[in-house]
Structures are given as C-alpha cells and as structure tokens.
Design a protein around this motif. Structure first.
Motif, PDB file in Angstrom:
ATOM      1  N   LEU A  42     -13.828  -4.152  -3.319  1.00 57.38           N
ATOM      2  CA  LEU A  42     -12.432  -3.937  -4.085  1.00 57.38           C
ATOM      3  C   LEU A  42     -11.617  -5.224  -3.929  1.00 57.38           C
ATOM      4  O   LEU A  42     -11.929  -6.070  -2.903  1.00 57.38           O
ATOM      5  CB  LEU A  42     -11.704  -2.783  -3.174  1.00 57.38           C
ATOM      6  N   LEU A  43     -10.897  -5.664  -4.864  1.00 55.71           N
ATOM      7  CA  LEU A  43     -10.205  -6.685  -4.957  1.00 55.71           C
ATOM      8  C   LEU A  43      -8.924  -6.217  -5.413  1.00 55.71           C
ATOM      9  O   LEU A  43      -8.603  -5.495  -6.536  1.00 55.71           O
ATOM     10  CB  LEU A  43     -10.709  -7.923  -5.600  1.00 55.71           C
ATOM     11  N   ASN A  44      -7.810  -6.689  -4.930  1.00 57.93           N
ATOM     12  CA  ASN A  44      -6.621  -6.791  -5.899  1.00 57.93           C
ATOM     13  C   ASN A  44      -5.403  -7.675  -5.421  1.00 57.93           C
ATOM     14  O   ASN A  44      -5.467  -8.310  -4.277  1.00 57.93           O
ATOM     15  CB  ASN A  44      -5.762  -5.178  -5.322  1.00 57.93           C
ATOM     16  N   VAL A  45      -4.472  -7.887  -6.286  1.00 58.90           N
ATOM     17  CA  VAL A  45      -3.256  -8.889  -6.436  1.00 58.90           C
ATOM     18  C   VAL A  45      -2.147  -7.935  -6.761  1.00 58.90           C
ATOM     19  O   VAL A  45      -2.225  -7.659  -7.987  1.00 58.90           O
ATOM     20  CB  VAL A  45      -3.608 -10.212  -6.964  1.00 58.90           C
ATOM     21  N   GLY A  46      -1.171  -7.853  -6.184  1.00 62.67           N
ATOM     22  CA  GLY A  46       0.100  -7.247  -6.597  1.00 62.67           C
ATOM     23  C   GLY A  46       0.183  -5.755  -6.116  1.00 62.67           C
ATOM     24  O   GLY A  46      -0.365  -5.454  -5.121  1.00 62.67           O
ATOM     25  N   ASP A  47       0.927  -4.822  -6.963  1.00 62.54           N
ATOM     26  CA  ASP A  47       1.069  -3.471  -6.594  1.00 62.54           C
ATOM     27  C   ASP A  47       0.555  -2.484  -7.399  1.00 62.54           C
ATOM     28  O   ASP A  47       0.683  -1.195  -7.275  1.00 62.54           O
ATOM     29  CB  ASP A  47       2.549  -3.411  -6.481  1.00 62.54           C
ATOM     30  N   SER A  48      -0.453  -2.762  -8.121  1.00 60.55           N
ATOM     31  CA  SER A  48      -1.387  -1.703  -8.782  1.00 60.55           C
ATOM     32  C   SER A  48      -2.438  -1.139  -7.930  1.00 60.55           C
ATOM     33  O   SER A  48      -3.146  -1.829  -7.299  1.00 60.55           O
ATOM     34  CB  SER A  48      -2.190  -2.272 -10.102  1.00 60.55           C
ATOM     35  N   PRO A  49      -2.410   0.232  -7.412  1.00 62.53           N
ATOM     36  CA  PRO A  49      -2.794   0.688  -6.394  1.00 62.53           C
ATOM     37  C   PRO A  49      -4.442   1.218  -6.832  1.00 62.53           C
ATOM     38  O   PRO A  49      -4.454   1.413  -7.856  1.00 62.53           O
ATOM     39  CB  PRO A  49      -2.073   1.921  -5.880  1.00 62.53           C
ATOM     40  N   ALA A  50      -5.037   1.553  -5.717  1.00 63.53           N
ATOM     41  CA  ALA A  50      -6.396   1.980  -5.775  1.00 63.53           C
ATOM     42  C   ALA A  50      -6.253   3.005  -4.591  1.00 63.53           C
ATOM     43  O   ALA A  50      -6.146   2.671  -3.537  1.00 63.53           O
ATOM     44  CB  ALA A  50      -7.719   1.019  -5.578  1.00 63.53           C
ATOM     45  N   TYR A  51      -6.907   4.257  -5.002  1.00 63.99           N
ATOM     46  CA  TYR A  51      -7.104   5.375  -4.030  1.00 63.99           C
ATOM     47  C   TYR A  51      -8.499   5.922  -3.972  1.00 63.99           C
ATOM     48  O   TYR A  51      -9.236   5.919  -4.922  1.00 63.99           O
ATOM     49  CB  TYR A  51      -6.081   6.637  -4.416  1.00 63.99           C
ATOM     50  N   LEU A  52      -8.849   6.281  -2.650  1.00 63.97           N
ATOM     51  CA  LEU A  52      -9.869   6.894  -2.266  1.00 63.97           C
ATOM     52  C   LEU A  52      -9.646   8.495  -2.165  1.00 63.97           C
ATOM     53  O   LEU A  52      -9.008   8.775  -1.096  1.00 63.97           O
ATOM     54  CB  LEU A  52     -10.774   6.311  -1.441  1.00 63.97           C
ATOM     55  N   PHE A  53     -10.166   9.425  -2.940  1.00 61.97           N
ATOM     56  CA  PHE A  53     -10.199  10.699  -2.687  1.00 61.97           C
ATOM     57  C   PHE A  53     -11.292  11.324  -2.104  1.00 61.97           C
ATOM     58  O   PHE A  53     -12.597  11.089  -2.646  1.00 61.97           O
ATOM     59  CB  PHE A  53      -9.726  11.581  -4.251  1.00 61.97           C
ATOM     60  N   ARG A  54     -11.279  12.006  -0.911  1.00 61.10           N
ATOM     61  CA  ARG A  54     -12.567  12.367  -0.270  1.00 61.10           C
ATOM     62  C   ARG A  54     -12.358  13.699   0.366  1.00 61.10           C
ATOM     63  O   ARG A  54     -11.344  13.698   1.393  1.00 61.10           O
ATOM     64  CB  ARG A  54     -13.188  11.345   0.800  1.00 61.10           C
ATOM     65  N   ASN A  55     -12.917  14.880   0.083  1.00 63.68           N
ATOM     66  CA  ASN A  55     -12.631  16.024   0.716  1.00 63.68           C
ATOM     67  C   ASN A  55     -11.144  16.425   1.015  1.00 63.68           C
ATOM     68  O   ASN A  55     -10.823  16.984   1.776  1.00 63.68           O
ATOM     69  CB  ASN A  55     -13.239  15.898   2.298  1.00 63.68           C
ATOM     70  N   GLY A  56     -10.612  16.219  -0.321  1.00 63.19           N
ATOM     71  CA  GLY A  56      -9.331  16.681  -0.448  1.00 63.19           C
ATOM     72  C   GLY A  56      -8.234  15.901   0.221  1.00 63.19           C
ATOM     73  O   GLY A  56      -7.027  16.158   0.181  1.00 63.19           O
ATOM     74  N   SER A  57      -8.672  14.687   0.863  1.00 63.29           N
ATOM     75  CA  SER A  57      -7.731  13.709   1.464  1.00 63.29           C
ATOM     76  C   SER A  57      -7.593  12.667   0.582  1.00 63.29           C
ATOM     77  O   SER A  57      -8.705  12.033  -0.210  1.00 63.29           O
ATOM     78  CB  SER A  57      -7.896  13.491   2.761  1.00 63.29           C
ATOM     79  N   ALA A  58      -6.399  11.800   0.397  1.00 64.24           N
ATOM     80  CA  ALA A  58      -6.530  10.620  -0.213  1.00 64.24           C
ATOM     81  C   ALA A  58      -5.700   9.531   0.595  1.00 64.24           C
ATOM     82  O   ALA A  58      -5.079   9.678   1.580  1.00 64.24           O
ATOM     83  CB  ALA A  58      -5.242  10.807  -1.396  1.00 64.24           C
ATOM     84  N   GLN A  59      -6.484   8.457   0.400  1.00 60.73           N
ATOM     85  CA  GLN A  59      -6.255   6.929   1.158  1.00 60.73           C
ATOM     86  C   GLN A  59      -6.152   5.965   0.065  1.00 60.73           C
ATOM     87  O   GLN A  59      -6.784   5.834  -0.826  1.00 60.73           O
ATOM     88  CB  GLN A  59      -7.518   6.913   2.168  1.00 60.73           C
ATOM     89  N   LEU A  60      -5.003   5.268   0.325  1.00 64.32           N
ATOM     90  CA  LEU A  60      -4.752   4.059  -0.285  1.00 64.32           C
ATOM     91  C   LEU A  60      -5.528   2.812   0.043  1.00 64.32           C
ATOM     92  O   LEU A  60      -5.825   2.531   1.343  1.00 64.32           O
ATOM     93  CB  LEU A  60      -3.374   3.411  -0.175  1.00 64.32           C
ATOM     94  N   ILE A  61      -6.557   2.483  -0.677  1.00 61.52           N
ATOM     95  CA  ILE A  61      -7.553   1.522  -0.259  1.00 61.52           C
ATOM     96  C   ILE A  61      -7.275   0.050  -0.691  1.00 61.52           C
ATOM     97  O   ILE A  61      -7.884  -0.992  -0.236  1.00 61.52           O
ATOM     98  CB  ILE A  61      -8.994   1.854  -0.811  1.00 61.52           C
TER      99      ILE A  61
END
Length: 258
Positions: A115-134
């Motif tokens: 994963l790589l990011n610059v700025g505020d466009s988000p990436a999320y991981l959804f696993r077993n009904g839970s969401a995490q900002l990665i």
C-alpha cells in the motif's frame, strides 16, 4: 488466492469535470492486481491534468521497471516519479501552477499486499464485518491528531478537514505513507476518493452497499448512486479488490482486531 475487482467513477452533481482518475490492472507488471485512485486539485483542467499525470506515471513506471511483486520500495519509486512529473508540468504551464493530486495505490501478488498513499483519498480493509482504515490521512486535522494537538473527535468535522499537508506535485519532493500486509480469504480492499465521505456515505454504509449479494460491479454502482442521491457535491470514485472465499474450506476466518 482468487481476486475479483470492480471500479466506478462519476463526476457528481456539482462538478463540470471529473478530476478523479482510476486505474485497475489484472496480471500486469508482475502483479495479480493493481488499484490506483487519484483525486486532482487545482480547479477544472488543472486538477484533471494532475490526477491523469499522476496515475499514468505510476502505472508506466511499474510497467517498465522490470520488477515484480508489491514491494513498497517499488511503489515509492513510482510515486516519486509521479510527483516530479506533476510538479514539472505545473512549473511549465502557468494555468496549472500549484496543481496537485492525492494518490492511493494497492498492489497485490498472491496474498501479499503493498500500500502507498499521499493525501486524503482513503483505503479500507473489510474483514469479517469489520472495517479498518489502512491508509494514512494527510489532511491538516489528521496530522494534528497524530501530533497530539487535537483529539480524534475534533478532527471529524474540522473546518480545515480538506486542507492537505501532503499531495503529489505541489512540492518538489514528497513523503508517502506505505505499508504491507497479508490478505486473507474473504477480505475486501476498497480505495475511494473523498467524494464518498463528502456526499455523506459512511464507511459502514459503503461496505454494505459494496458487499450486498457479493456483486462487486453492482456494489460500486450502488455506492455511486447513493452518493448522487445525497447530492454528490464532489467527484466520486471507488475501486475494489476482493479475495474470494474457497467454499471447499471450512476453517473459520480470524476476526479483525481494530
């Protein structure tokens, strides 16, 4: 591990142009899947130009570097090239002066994710009904939270929420956020522009819309439609990769700790 992908983008209801750029690759550049979402800024042609240059440069560098796999050093090299390309273009054209773009990239090979990011466009991981900002939010309030200056709840509706502290092409050099992780069966990785949040769609609602009936293509369209129902004041882009569950296995997937 078998991956399914889907993506959709829409200018929204208040913007004449779509300043977002999205690229989704399958089985190219030594990767099983590559997702790239860029959100340009600078107004009209400048924002659209910045996101286009950023996304095209990143994918070109990855296609030509001869490397394989989701190594974050590889992603950083591509990001630096993109930053230089946007910065130099803005210096050469007065109408593009100060333009820039966010970028969020996910590269997958096997069960390895970079994963790589610059700025505020988000990436999320959804696993077993839970969401995490990665990804890491590079807005001014988020940076203040990390420094301990303000509390997380103060950042949610902060008046400077959309002021970026990092963006591709605005400065001559840039520091990106990177991470690596293992994908598990059933995981869904979602990249989006901030137009989803701006429209008022929560992460939880986005997850439900995307994962309903297991139809990813329909899910991305449902997210776009929901944003438009709520007024869609900004461009909206969603790109998704899902690691399919092997129905022949009966083991229970571990819960995500957040």
């Amino acid at each position: 591990m078998r991956l399914r992908v889907a993506w959709a983008t829409d200018p929204g209801l208040e913007r004449e142009e779509n300043e977002d750029a999205v690229v989704v690759w399958r089985n190219k550049a030594g990767l099983d899947t590559l997702l790239v979402v860029c959100d340009g800024m600078g107004g009209h042609a400048a924002g659209q130009t910045a996101s286009s240059i950023a996304s095209k440069t990143i994918t070109r560098v990855l296609a030509e570097d001869g490397d394989e796999g989701p190594n974050v050093d590889r992603l950083q090299r591509a990001c630096k090239k993109a930053n230089t390309a946007v910065f130099e273009a803005s210096e050469e054209n007065a109408e593009w002066k100060g333009m820039g773009s966010t970028v969020v990239v996910v590269a997958i090979r096997g069960n390895e994710l970079g994963l790589l990011n610059v700025g505020d466009s988000p990436a999320y991981l959804f696993r077993n009904g839970s969401a995490q900002l990665i990804s890491q939010d590079h807005s001014w309030p988020a940076e203040q939270v990390r420094l301990g200056v303000i509390k997380p709840e103060e950042a949610a509706d902060h008046p400077l929420k959309h002021r970026l502290t990092r963006a591709i092409g605005v400065w001559e050099s840039i520091q990106s956020f990177t991470d690596r992780m293992k994908l598990e069966e059933g995981d869904t990785v979602v990249l989006c522009s901030d137009g989803v949040e701006t429209a008022g769609v929560s992460v939880e609602e986005m997850g439900k819309l995307l994962l309903k009936d297991g139809d990813l293509d329909g899910g991305t369209k449902r997210v776009i439609e929901r944003c438009r129902e709520l007024g869609a004041p900004d461009n909206v882009t969603v790109a998704v990769a899902r690691a399919e569950v092997d129905v022949t296995k009966t083991a229970t997937l571990p819960r995500l700790k957040v």
